[in-house]
Structures are given as C-alpha cells and as structure tokens.
Design a protein around this motif. Structure first.
Motif, PDB file in Angstrom:
ATOM      1  N   UNK A 209       0.721  -1.106   0.196  1.00 47.63           N
ATOM      2  CA  UNK A 209       0.045  -0.074  -0.132  1.00 47.63           C
ATOM      3  C   UNK A 209       1.007   1.231   0.084  1.00 47.63           C
ATOM      4  N   UNK A 210       0.504   2.277  -0.914  1.00 44.60           N
ATOM      5  CA  UNK A 210       1.337   3.199  -1.142  1.00 44.60           C
ATOM      6  C   UNK A 210       0.520   4.643  -0.798  1.00 44.60           C
ATOM      7  N   UNK A 211       1.071   5.507  -0.018  1.00 50.46           N
ATOM      8  CA  UNK A 211       0.685   6.855   0.072  1.00 50.46           C
ATOM      9  C   UNK A 211       1.186   7.807  -0.793  1.00 50.46           C
ATOM     10  N   UNK A 212       0.543   8.320  -1.956  1.00 54.93           N
ATOM     11  CA  UNK A 212       1.083   9.074  -2.779  1.00 54.93           C
ATOM     12  C   UNK A 212       1.806  10.638  -2.153  1.00 54.93           C
TER      13      UNK A 212
ATOM     14  N   UNK B 283       8.265   1.750   4.439  1.00 57.71           N
ATOM     15  CA  UNK B 283       9.028   3.007   4.485  1.00 57.71           C
ATOM     16  C   UNK B 283       9.666   3.302   3.150  1.00 57.71           C
ATOM     17  N   UNK B 284      10.009   2.472   2.222  1.00 55.19           N
ATOM     18  CA  UNK B 284      10.625   2.835   1.061  1.00 55.19           C
ATOM     19  C   UNK B 284       9.955   3.742   0.299  1.00 55.19           C
ATOM     20  N   UNK B 285      10.647   4.732  -0.217  1.00 50.89           N
ATOM     21  CA  UNK B 285      10.116   5.879  -1.062  1.00 50.89           C
ATOM     22  C   UNK B 285      10.214   5.172  -2.404  1.00 50.89           C
ATOM     23  N   UNK B 286       9.036   5.282  -3.231  1.00 55.48           N
ATOM     24  CA  UNK B 286       8.744   4.648  -4.511  1.00 55.48           C
ATOM     25  C   UNK B 286       8.113   5.786  -5.680  1.00 55.48           C
ATOM     26  N   UNK B 287       7.919   5.255  -6.880  1.00 57.19           N
ATOM     27  CA  UNK B 287       7.579   6.214  -7.622  1.00 57.19           C
ATOM     28  C   UNK B 287       6.384   5.023  -8.416  1.00 57.19           C
ATOM     29  N   UNK B 288       5.295   5.944  -8.503  1.00 55.42           N
ATOM     30  CA  UNK B 288       3.789   5.236  -8.996  1.00 55.42           C
ATOM     31  C   UNK B 288       3.422   5.710 -10.261  1.00 55.42           C
ATOM     32  N   UNK B 289       2.506   5.185 -10.781  1.00 59.25           N
ATOM     33  CA  UNK B 289       1.739   5.760 -11.956  1.00 59.25           C
ATOM     34  C   UNK B 289       0.352   6.021 -11.537  1.00 59.25           C
ATOM     35  N   UNK B 290      -0.151   7.207 -11.450  1.00 54.87           N
ATOM     36  CA  UNK B 290      -1.300   7.494 -10.532  1.00 54.87           C
ATOM     37  C   UNK B 290      -1.959   8.454 -11.621  1.00 54.87           C
ATOM     38  N   UNK B 291      -3.264   8.153 -12.181  1.00 52.62           N
ATOM     39  CA  UNK B 291      -3.970   9.167 -12.950  1.00 52.62           C
ATOM     40  C   UNK B 291      -3.165   9.534 -14.261  1.00 52.62           C
ATOM     41  N   UNK B 292      -2.542   8.460 -14.689  1.00 56.87           N
ATOM     42  CA  UNK B 292      -1.644   8.855 -16.013  1.00 56.87           C
ATOM     43  C   UNK B 292      -0.405   9.640 -15.722  1.00 56.87           C
ATOM     44  N   UNK B 293       0.076   9.860 -14.583  1.00 53.15           N
ATOM     45  CA  UNK B 293       1.363  10.574 -14.326  1.00 53.15           C
ATOM     46  C   UNK B 293       2.202   9.746 -13.234  1.00 53.15           C
ATOM     47  N   UNK B 294       3.465   9.929 -13.290  1.00 46.51           N
ATOM     48  CA  UNK B 294       4.519   9.392 -12.390  1.00 46.51           C
ATOM     49  C   UNK B 294       4.700  10.276 -11.107  1.00 46.51           C
TER      50      UNK B 294
ATOM     51  N   UNK C  63      -1.807  -2.323 -10.442  1.00 47.95           N
ATOM     52  CA  UNK C  63      -0.520  -1.714 -11.207  1.00 47.95           C
ATOM     53  C   UNK C  63       0.816  -2.267 -10.583  1.00 47.95           C
ATOM     54  N   UNK C  64       1.952  -2.201 -11.206  1.00 49.40           N
ATOM     55  CA  UNK C  64       3.156  -2.520 -10.725  1.00 49.40           C
ATOM     56  C   UNK C  64       3.810  -1.130 -10.028  1.00 49.40           C
ATOM     57  N   UNK C  65       4.596  -1.244  -9.200  1.00 49.64           N
ATOM     58  CA  UNK C  65       5.377  -0.119  -8.735  1.00 49.64           C
ATOM     59  C   UNK C  65       6.392   0.167  -9.960  1.00 49.64           C
ATOM     60  N   UNK C  66       6.448   1.753 -10.311  1.00 53.43           N
ATOM     61  CA  UNK C  66       7.235   1.905 -11.336  1.00 53.43           C
ATOM     62  C   UNK C  66       8.864   1.938 -11.044  1.00 53.43           C
ATOM     63  N   UNK C  67       9.134   2.253  -9.847  1.00 53.56           N
ATOM     64  CA  UNK C  67      10.490   2.453  -9.291  1.00 53.56           C
ATOM     65  C   UNK C  67      10.662   2.606  -8.110  1.00 53.56           C
TER      66      UNK C  67
END
Length: 591
Positions: free
Chosen positions: A17-20, A44-55, A74-78
């Motif tokens: 689960x990711x908090x944008x 705790x890891x800081x990630x990049x995700x795709x949300x509503x068509x943007x990273x 979706x997959x985690x982007x980074x």
C-alpha cells in the motif's frame, strides 16, 4: 488502479500500500511489487508510482496487503530509496489528527533530502558516557531525569546541557532536538569527542536510519528516522522556533513527547524557563537556588516611570554604560526609523490616507505604509505640517541617537543584515532580537524598551519576553563573570522583570497560570485558528459540535476552543476539507 494481479509464472504477487506524495490526495493505493524490486521494497521505502496517468512519488505504508477481490493492480514503477521507519508513519497519522493536517507534509519532513540507496553500518553502541556524567550537579540531575517518564529540567541560561545529552546517549541511541543548528553542531562535536556514535540531521540522515547512533537535529529532527530511541531530549523547549509555522503547525516538543510515550522511554524537556505546556506534562527538576542564581547574570533594573517620554529609552545609567569601554548590545524590536509618528504641530498620528494604518518613516525621510505599501511625503494630513515626532523609535533612528550619546560609533544589526554585518570591531551595537543570534559575546545587553514585549497584545507575551531575556542572558554569561543585563522599564514590578532580577522563572509561571485559567487560554483549553478562502464553508460544515466554542470571524479568522485536544481535534477531523485555500492552526503561538 490497473495492471497485472499476479506474476507471469502464476504465483501470487506481493502487494503493498502506497501513500502518494500529493497533499490533495488523502488516501492510499495498492500496487504490486515486480520481482526485480522485491528485495528493495519494505514499509517506509520511497517509490515512484503511476497515478491518474502520471508518475508521482510516494511511500510504502503497508506490506503484504490483501487487495479487494477482482481489482487489477499496477506495478510499482521504481524504487527511489530508503524512507522513514514504520514507527514514523504511525506517528504521522497521529500528527495529522493532532494538528488537523495531512500526513504527507509530515512524511516529507521525515524523508531524506536526496535519494538514499543504501545505509552505512550501524553505529557501534558505546558504554562509556554513563560514568562520565556522574560528576557535577547537572550530571546528577540528568541521571535522575532519565529514570523514566517525562521530566522537565530547569537549567539556568549559563548552564551546560551537555551532561544531559551525554547521559541520554549513555542509555543507547538517543534523540536530541534543539532550536538552533549551531547548538546541534556543537553538541554533536562534543559527543563524537566523547566516543559516542552520532548522526547530525539532515546531513547524516542515512546514518540515523541505519540505527545505533544518537541523533541530533533542529525542529525537523522530531521526525528523525530513529526506529527505537533509548531516550528523547528536547533542549530549550520554550523556544518558538520548535513549532512549525506552516500548517499543520506541529510542535517538536509534543511530537517528542508522543514518540517517547509510544517507545516507553524517558523524555526530558530542558529549559531555563519552561512553558506551561511542558510543566503540565511531567515532574519538575531544578538545581539548588544557589546554583540556579549562579547561572543567571547580574541584572540591573532602571525604573523609567518618571522619565519624560522622549528620555525613557536613554536613561543616565544607559549613557554611563555607553560611554564606558564595555561592549554593549542595545535591543529594540522595531526596525526602521520610526514605528509610530505624530505631527509636531497638531499631534495628529501619521496614518495612511489609503488604508488608515500607521505609517513609518522611510530611509528617504518619506512616509511608508507597512500594510499596503503606499508612500507619500512627510506631510501631516490634518494641518499640512512637515515636522514629525517619533513616538516609537525604530532601530535605524535609535542608532543615530545612541551614537550621539555614546560618543563612539554604533553599528546596526537586524535580521536583514548578514552575519558579521556589525563588524568584528563594533563595540556598541543596536538591533532587534536577531542580533542575539549573530553576536558571540558582549559585556552588557541593554533593553531599550522591554515594555514593548511585556505589553504585547499576545496571550503568551510574558513567556516570550522572558525567553528574550534568557537569550540575552546567555550572551553575557553567568553571575561569576562581568556581564550583566540592563533593563529599562516603566513596569519594574512585572513578573518577568522580577524573574530575571531574582533568577526565579517560577514567578512568571505562577502569574501566567492564573491569567490563562481566568481567560481560558492554553494550556487550560485547546485552541485552533481557521482562516483562508474556504474557511467560511469549513466553519459552516463544522457547525456547533459538543464542547467546541466557535468565535468569529475577526479579521477573516475563526477561533475554536475546546476543553481538550481530544474534543477539538476529533471535531476538526470530522469535517471534510473543502477544495481551496484553508489554514488550520492548532495551538497557535501568536494570538
């Protein structure tokens, strides 16, 4: 949310689960972890995700999540790098409720300034410091304060706080919060010389996250990535800079108290003049009266009640000090040439013809409105006179007058001047309280108008005034030295003046507690200010919840008051935030 629910080989995907990192989006989303990123992802890891068509960026707040049936993720982007430990995420959710804000703003403060891809080796625990602090009165007090629970340790301005920090580090990796970076760096250097693994934030964020080191920092260190502190210490807990100015207006002292409570470790709040909030949170320890008096400088009070209006700032005693060979700092918390003027012919106050506010004298002798910026020649609107009287002299005008009295050069120093602007050879300086942070040491600090602080229209005026006196006291040193404070006032019997004169901060505590109780101000009650373009809609939606008093609007702000923070914060949390600009200040310092 869309993408593969499972890996190509048919095995069940790991879901997090990711908090944008978007303040406007106050919800979390589920994502699958690609096999290539599996070893790098944890809570705790800081990630990049795709949300509503943007990273966008975000934080992993939960692992091995069970997603709703039938939802395609979706997959985690980074993976960007390391973030705060899980304990800080729980604390951020609490802070969002406590100060009516969003967790995202707190998580940004708790995260490193740049990407941290790896952590250094954890600091090796040190068992040496505990025996060192057994020497001296402060060391003995520190040992008693760290036995458990919350302790308020009242040390005089010239008292050395290092034994307290060293004693805390002797228990294991400790969290130490101080108002100024200079203090943090100085204590960090002394700890390292004592053989204590030390991380100074924000520079050593990765070392702090690795664990094993005592962590020091300013206000933001309340969110330090120290998973299991052995003790928590807050230095100068009375200092206003420990409260965040932007909403949510969290206070490092209260965050530290909550961290210590959750971890079950001792918390020590250190201050020469503890706030009422601190005194209400734990037991008070103080040195003996003789030791406390020795840590305050000599104080000389000049009663200016019988002095003519224009001469109250420049008593004969002040002139004697100025003409001596002492290094003198004259404090006046008003910038410019004049804070208030009137016509010399008809006594009409100089006001702005556009908005009605008082105007001040500019550098070119014209008049300038601080509210709307309107400028005009130095002419009275009532009689046309061109001569003005200074009713509230500013620093620039005071410098000219002091130079004439001192018969030697006088430098000016305010927040707008760079460090060292007064020059190494400046023997007499006049400035605002910012000068207390720029100068290393002086022989005399003279308050030209302490009454301005004592009579300020703020409910914390007495506490703030004594805090200003404390900063001045540190500049001149304790009673064993030659430094002293010179206080000019028309209120010689005021509790702040008496507290400084007698080295007894309890005089302010007793008077303030009685006042706050009668007026219903914190900490007797919990308060919040609501303002902004959508504040009317927010207050209308809030209505009149049980136990919450809604006052206003006044100057576009509403004041909410409740008997406890539980009642107040529950009420604020129950109202959906309308879209638009809204500022909610819980526990406002300036009111």
């Amino acid at each position: 949310m869309s993408a593969r629910p499972s890996h190509p080989d048919g095995e069940r995907s790991r879901v997090v689960r990711v908090r944008p990192d978007l303040p406007a989006v106050d919800k979390c989303f589920d994502y699958t972890v690609p096999p290539a990123l599996d070893a790098e992802v944890r809570v705790g890891t800081i990630v990049r995700i795709s949300l509503h068509g943007r990273r966008v960026g975000g934080w992993v707040v939960a692992d091995h999540v069970e997603p709703p049936p039938g939802v395609v993720l979706q997959d985690l982007a980074k993976v960007t790098g390391w973030g705060p430990p899980p304990e800080v995420f729980d604390l951020a959710d609490w802070a969002a409720w406590r100060w009516a804000g969003r967790p995202v703003s707190v998580l940004r403060t708790a995260s490193p300034e740049g990407a941290v891809r790896g952590l250094p080796r954890a600091g090796a625990p040190s068992a040496g410091p505990a025996s060192t602090v057994a020497l001296g009165d402060v060391g003995a007090l520190a040992g008693e304060a760290l036995q458990g629970g919350v302790t308020v340790l009242r040390l005089p301005p010239a008292g050395d706080v290092f034994p307290v920090v060293l004693a805390a580090a002797g228990l294991g990796p400790a969290l130490v919060i101080a108002p100024s970076l200079a203090t943090v760096r100085h204590l960090g250097l002394r700890l390292r010389r004592a053989g204590v693994p030390t991380a100074v934030l924000p520079r050593d964020w990765a070392q702090a996250r690795a664990g094993g080191s005592t962590v020091l920092g300013t206000r933001a260190a309340a969110w330090a990535p120290l998973a299991e502190p052995a003790a928590v210490v807050v230095l100068d807990e009375h200092d206003e800079s420990l409260q965040q100015e932007q909403a949510p207006t969290w206070h490092a002292r209260d965050v530290a108290l909550e961290r210590a409570r959750r971890a079950g470790v001792p918390c020590v709040l250190v201050s020469p003049t503890p706030s009422l909030e601190a005194l209400g949170s734990g037991r008070l320890l103080a040195p003996s009266r003789s030791a406390e008096r020795a840590g305050w400088p000599r104080v000389e009070v000049v009663d200016t009640r019988d002095a003519p209006r224009g001469q109250a700032r420049y008593s004969s005693r002040l002139v004697d000090v100025l003409r001596s060979d002492a290094r003198v700092l004259c404090l006046l918390n008003r910038k410019g040439r004049s804070g208030l003027s009137s016509c010399a012919a008809c006594d009409e106050l100089a006001t702005c013809e556009r908005c009605g506010a008082s105007v001040v004298q500019g550098d070119d002798t014209g008049l300038v409105c601080r509210r709307c910026g309107e400028q005009r020649p130095q002419v009275c609107l009532r009689c046309g006179g061109t001569r003005m009287k200074n009713l509230r002299v500013g620093v620039s005008r005071a410098r000219e007058e002091l130079e004439a009295l001192a018969l030697r050069p006088v430098a000016e120093l305010t927040a707008e001047h760079e460090a060292g602007a007064a020059g190494p050879g400046a023997e007499v300086v006049v400035g605002t309280e910012a000068a207390l942070h720029h100068l290393d040491a002086v022989d005399v600090v003279a308050f030209l108008d302490l009454d301005q602080e004592l009579l300020a229209p703020r409910y914390r005026a007495a506490e703030e005034a004594l805090g200003l006196v404390v900063r001045a006291a540190r500049l001149v040193g304790g009673r064993s030295g030659t430094g002293r404070l010179l206080i000019q006032t028309r209120l010689p019997d005021h509790e702040v003046v008496k507290a400084a004169l007698l080295a007894d901060p309890s005089r302010v505590v007793e008077a303030e507690a009685a006042r706050r109780d009668v007026l219903g101000f914190p900490p007797v009650t919990a308060m919040a200010l609501v303002s902004g373009a959508v504040a009317p809609a927010f207050v209308e939606a809030l209505g009149a919840p049980p136990g919450v008093e809604v006052l206003g609007p006044a100057d576009g702000r509403w004041m909410l008051r409740a008997p406890t923070h539980q009642v107040l914060c529950d009420a604020l949390a129950s109202v959906p935030r309308p879209s638009g600009r809204l500022r909610v200040e819980v526990d406002p310092l300036r009111m």
